[in-house]
Design a protein around this motif. Structure first.
Motif, PDB file in Angstrom:
ATOM      1  N   SER A 139       0.928  -1.042   0.121  1.00 31.84           N
ATOM      2  CA  SER A 139       0.004  -0.100   0.116  1.00 31.84           C
ATOM      3  C   SER A 139       0.760   1.330   0.111  1.00 31.84           C
ATOM      4  CB  SER A 139      -0.683   0.031   1.253  1.00 31.84           C
ATOM      5  OG  SER A 139      -1.889  -1.112   1.384  1.00 31.84           O
ATOM      6  N   GLN A 140       0.642   2.055  -0.863  1.00 33.19           N
ATOM      7  CA  GLN A 140       1.546   3.389  -0.934  1.00 33.19           C
ATOM      8  C   GLN A 140       0.378   4.640  -0.765  1.00 33.19           C
ATOM      9  OE1 GLN A 140       3.180   2.795  -4.784  1.00 33.19           O
ATOM     10  NE2 GLN A 140       5.263   2.822  -3.905  1.00 33.19           N
ATOM     11  N   VAL A 141       0.558   5.564   0.240  1.00 29.13           N
ATOM     12  CA  VAL A 141      -0.293   6.717   0.321  1.00 29.13           C
ATOM     13  C   VAL A 141       0.633   7.966   0.419  1.00 29.13           C
ATOM     14  CG1 VAL A 141      -1.860   7.651   1.793  1.00 29.13           C
ATOM     15  CG2 VAL A 141      -1.823   5.257   1.714  1.00 29.13           C
ATOM     16  N   VAL A 142       0.177   8.690  -0.337  1.00 23.40           N
ATOM     17  CA  VAL A 142       1.040   9.997  -0.446  1.00 23.40           C
ATOM     18  C   VAL A 142       0.283  10.961   0.649  1.00 23.40           C
ATOM     19  CG1 VAL A 142       1.284  12.313  -1.833  1.00 23.40           C
ATOM     20  CG2 VAL A 142       1.265   9.909  -3.103  1.00 23.40           C
ATOM     21  N   ILE A 143       1.411  11.528   1.435  1.00 26.78           N
ATOM     22  CA  ILE A 143       0.941  12.160   2.587  1.00 26.78           C
ATOM     23  C   ILE A 143       1.346  13.670   2.568  1.00 26.78           C
ATOM     24  CG2 ILE A 143       0.935  10.179   4.186  1.00 26.78           C
ATOM     25  CD1 ILE A 143       3.576  10.811   5.023  1.00 26.78           C
ATOM     26  N   TRP A 144       2.297  13.777   1.548  1.00 30.10           N
ATOM     27  CA  TRP A 144       2.688  15.456   1.511  1.00 30.10           C
ATOM     28  C   TRP A 144       3.392  15.313   0.076  1.00 30.10           C
ATOM     29  CZ3 TRP A 144       7.421  17.576   0.372  1.00 30.10           C
ATOM     30  CH2 TRP A 144       7.490  19.031   0.536  1.00 30.10           C
ATOM     31  N   ASP A 145       3.164  16.571  -0.580  1.00 26.74           N
ATOM     32  CA  ASP A 145       3.737  16.809  -1.850  1.00 26.74           C
ATOM     33  C   ASP A 145       3.937  18.450  -2.028  1.00 26.74           C
ATOM     34  OD1 ASP A 145       1.210  18.042  -2.381  1.00 26.74           O
ATOM     35  OD2 ASP A 145       0.454  16.390  -3.264  1.00 26.74           O
ATOM     36  N   ARG A 146       4.851  18.928  -2.955  1.00 28.56           N
ATOM     37  CA  ARG A 146       5.106  20.116  -3.215  1.00 28.56           C
ATOM     38  C   ARG A 146       5.418  20.134  -4.748  1.00 28.56           C
ATOM     39  NH1 ARG A 146       8.644  23.716   0.633  1.00 28.56           N
ATOM     40  NH2 ARG A 146       6.802  23.660   1.932  1.00 28.56           N
ATOM     41  N   ILE A 147       5.262  21.432  -5.351  1.00 28.07           N
ATOM     42  CA  ILE A 147       5.831  21.623  -6.861  1.00 28.07           C
ATOM     43  C   ILE A 147       6.968  22.549  -6.772  1.00 28.07           C
ATOM     44  CG2 ILE A 147       5.400  22.471  -9.002  1.00 28.07           C
ATOM     45  CD1 ILE A 147       2.414  21.508  -8.907  1.00 28.07           C
ATOM     46  N   ILE A 148       8.185  22.262  -7.184  1.00 28.86           N
ATOM     47  CA  ILE A 148       9.335  23.111  -7.187  1.00 28.86           C
ATOM     48  C   ILE A 148       9.547  23.485  -8.679  1.00 28.86           C
ATOM     49  CG2 ILE A 148      11.937  23.089  -7.041  1.00 28.86           C
ATOM     50  CD1 ILE A 148      11.577  20.921  -5.112  1.00 28.86           C
ATOM     51  N   ALA A 149       9.247  24.905  -9.099  1.00 21.35           N
ATOM     52  CA  ALA A 149       9.315  25.293 -10.416  1.00 21.35           C
ATOM     53  C   ALA A 149      10.638  25.919 -10.796  1.00 21.35           C
ATOM     54  CB  ALA A 149       8.089  26.284 -10.628  1.00 21.35           C
ATOM     55  N   ILE A 150      10.798  26.616 -11.755  1.00 21.39           N
ATOM     56  CA  ILE A 150      12.182  26.945 -12.184  1.00 21.39           C
ATOM     57  C   ILE A 150      12.655  28.207 -10.991  1.00 21.39           C
ATOM     58  CG2 ILE A 150      13.366  28.236 -13.783  1.00 21.39           C
ATOM     59  CD1 ILE A 150      11.669  26.880 -16.029  1.00 21.39           C
ATOM     60  N   PRO A 151      11.829  29.243 -10.817  1.00 19.58           N
ATOM     61  CA  PRO A 151      12.541  30.341  -9.826  1.00 19.58           C
ATOM     62  C   PRO A 151      12.297  29.824  -8.400  1.00 19.58           C
ATOM     63  CG  PRO A 151      10.259  30.691 -10.524  1.00 19.58           C
ATOM     64  CD  PRO A 151      10.402  29.462 -11.139  1.00 19.58           C
ATOM     65  N   ASP A 152      12.139  28.659  -7.974  1.00 16.24           N
ATOM     66  CA  ASP A 152      12.065  28.106  -6.646  1.00 16.24           C
ATOM     67  C   ASP A 152      13.370  27.715  -6.218  1.00 16.24           C
ATOM     68  OD1 ASP A 152       9.254  28.995  -6.768  1.00 16.24           O
ATOM     69  OD2 ASP A 152       8.554  26.760  -6.960  1.00 16.24           O
ATOM     70  N   SER A 153      13.372  27.881  -4.965  1.00 16.19           N
ATOM     71  CA  SER A 153      14.734  27.339  -4.242  1.00 16.19           C
ATOM     72  C   SER A 153      14.908  25.620  -4.571  1.00 16.19           C
ATOM     73  CB  SER A 153      14.972  27.497  -3.017  1.00 16.19           C
ATOM     74  OG  SER A 153      15.946  26.903  -2.291  1.00 16.19           O
ATOM     75  N   LYS A 154      16.010  25.243  -4.847  1.00 18.73           N
ATOM     76  CA  LYS A 154      16.136  23.847  -5.116  1.00 18.73           C
ATOM     77  C   LYS A 154      16.545  22.960  -3.824  1.00 18.73           C
ATOM     78  CE  LYS A 154      15.610  24.862  -9.421  1.00 18.73           C
ATOM     79  NZ  LYS A 154      15.664  26.444  -9.205  1.00 18.73           N
ATOM     80  N   GLN A 155      16.528  23.636  -2.844  1.00 13.95           N
ATOM     81  CA  GLN A 155      16.613  22.970  -1.491  1.00 13.95           C
ATOM     82  C   GLN A 155      15.382  22.895  -0.569  1.00 13.95           C
ATOM     83  OE1 GLN A 155      19.105  25.349  -2.573  1.00 13.95           O
ATOM     84  NE2 GLN A 155      20.231  23.784  -3.485  1.00 13.95           N
ATOM     85  N   LEU A 156      15.269  21.699   0.058  1.00 13.01           N
ATOM     86  CA  LEU A 156      14.342  21.600   1.032  1.00 13.01           C
ATOM     87  C   LEU A 156      14.691  21.290   2.500  1.00 13.01           C
ATOM     88  CD1 LEU A 156      11.461  19.715  -0.953  1.00 13.01           C
ATOM     89  CD2 LEU A 156      11.442  21.907  -0.362  1.00 13.01           C
ATOM     90  N   SER A 157      14.325  22.104   3.256  1.00 14.67           N
ATOM     91  CA  SER A 157      14.680  21.953   4.564  1.00 14.67           C
ATOM     92  C   SER A 157      13.487  22.038   5.340  1.00 14.67           C
ATOM     93  CB  SER A 157      16.075  22.839   5.118  1.00 14.67           C
ATOM     94  OG  SER A 157      16.238  22.825   6.294  1.00 14.67           O
ATOM     95  N   LEU A 158      13.037  21.122   5.990  1.00 14.37           N
ATOM     96  CA  LEU A 158      11.774  20.890   6.623  1.00 14.37           C
ATOM     97  C   LEU A 158      12.041  20.337   7.974  1.00 14.37           C
ATOM     98  CD1 LEU A 158       9.348  19.615   3.760  1.00 14.37           C
ATOM     99  CD2 LEU A 158       9.898  22.059   4.262  1.00 14.37           C
ATOM    100  N   LYS A 159      11.347  20.987   9.120  1.00 12.08           N
ATOM    101  CA  LYS A 159      11.493  20.381  10.474  1.00 12.08           C
ATOM    102  C   LYS A 159      10.135  20.237  10.917  1.00 12.08           C
ATOM    103  CE  LYS A 159      13.811  19.162  14.312  1.00 12.08           C
ATOM    104  NZ  LYS A 159      14.481  18.036  14.145  1.00 12.08           N
ATOM    105  N   ASN A 160       9.830  19.018  11.376  1.00 16.24           N
ATOM    106  CA  ASN A 160       8.334  18.867  12.111  1.00 16.24           C
ATOM    107  C   ASN A 160       7.299  19.190  11.089  1.00 16.24           C
ATOM    108  OD1 ASN A 160       6.896  17.832  14.140  1.00 16.24           O
ATOM    109  ND2 ASN A 160       6.773  19.652  15.190  1.00 16.24           N
ATOM    110  N   MET A 161       7.555  18.875   9.994  1.00 23.33           N
ATOM    111  CA  MET A 161       6.286  19.026   8.953  1.00 23.33           C
ATOM    112  C   MET A 161       5.347  18.439   8.893  1.00 23.33           C
ATOM    113  SD  MET A 161       5.263  21.020   6.238  1.00 23.33           S
ATOM    114  CE  MET A 161       6.563  21.985   5.992  1.00 23.33           C
TER     115      MET A 161
END
Length: 215
Positions: A139-161
């Motif tokens: 079973s696979q369930v998506v619990i979080w998502d985000r779109i990273i486009a061209i002008p956005d930052s390419k790094q993700l640093s998430l704490k207690n998300m």
């Protein structure tokens, strides 16, 4: 001596019917030429030729753009993906219509700069929870998502998300289950094929659900 006298013979004139037939044929050819010229050089014909030529050029450029990045499949650098806290585990509904639902938060550290190239339009990043039940092998369930486009930052640093979508089973199959959190990112190019990137097996979070609800 007898002398030979040259006698001028007048040219033979073609019959009138032949002249009329030739003149009619010339007129018909000239009319056909003018009609063909008007047809070939009409505004609709010129616009049609320009449009289809432009479409052919765009198709060629799209194919060249797609082929230019063949073999380039950089991988994201995922340094951390783990469960931060399990907020709740509840059974909602009643009877066979009831389902297990869990709410949790996670930590994530990822760098998507190595994945980027000039033909990439955006990335669709998602955190997926995977687990096995007697009913479903996987079973696979998506619990979080985000779109990273061209002008956005390419790094993700998430704490207690906190998750966007709860971890919900089709039935009452979450209690006591071993769950894995994995990161998937879908490549969406400007032109070309779509393909999915997956975090390494070494970069995932493994935890076990509690045996009771509302712990």
């Amino acid at each position: 001596r007898g002398r030979t006298r040259a006698v001028a013979v007048p040219p033979l004139s073609p019959p009138r019917a032949v002249l009329e037939e030739v003149r009619s044929a010339d007129t018909s050819l000239a009319r056909r030429g003018r009609d063909a010229a008007r047809t070939m050089h009409s505004l609709w014909t010129r616009a049609n030729a320009v449009v289809f030529f432009a479409l052919s050029v765009l198709l060629g450029l799209a194919i060249a753009c797609s082929l230019s990045t063949v073999g380039f499949q950089g991988e994201a650098v995922i340094s951390k993906l783990e469960l931060n806290s399990l907020r709740s585990l509840r059974h909602t509904g009643s009877g066979k219509a009831g389902v297990d639902r869990a709410v949790l938060s996670f930590d994530l550290e990822a760098d998507f700069a190595p994945v980027w190239h000039w033909n990439l339009w955006q990335l669709f990043v998602m955190v997926v929870a995977e687990y096995d039940t007697p009913t479903n092998v996987l079973s696979q369930v998506v619990i979080w998502d985000r779109i990273i486009a061209i002008p956005d930052s390419k790094q993700l640093s998430l704490k207690n998300m906190l998750v966007k979508y709860p971890l919900q089973d089709q039935g009452a199959g979450l209690r006591g289950r071993d769950v894995r959190l994995r990161l998937l990112y879908d490549h969406m190019p400007i032109t070309g094929r779509l393909y999915m990137g997956v975090s390494d097996l070494g970069v995932q979070s493994n935890f076990t659900m509690p045996e009771s609800y509302d712990f």
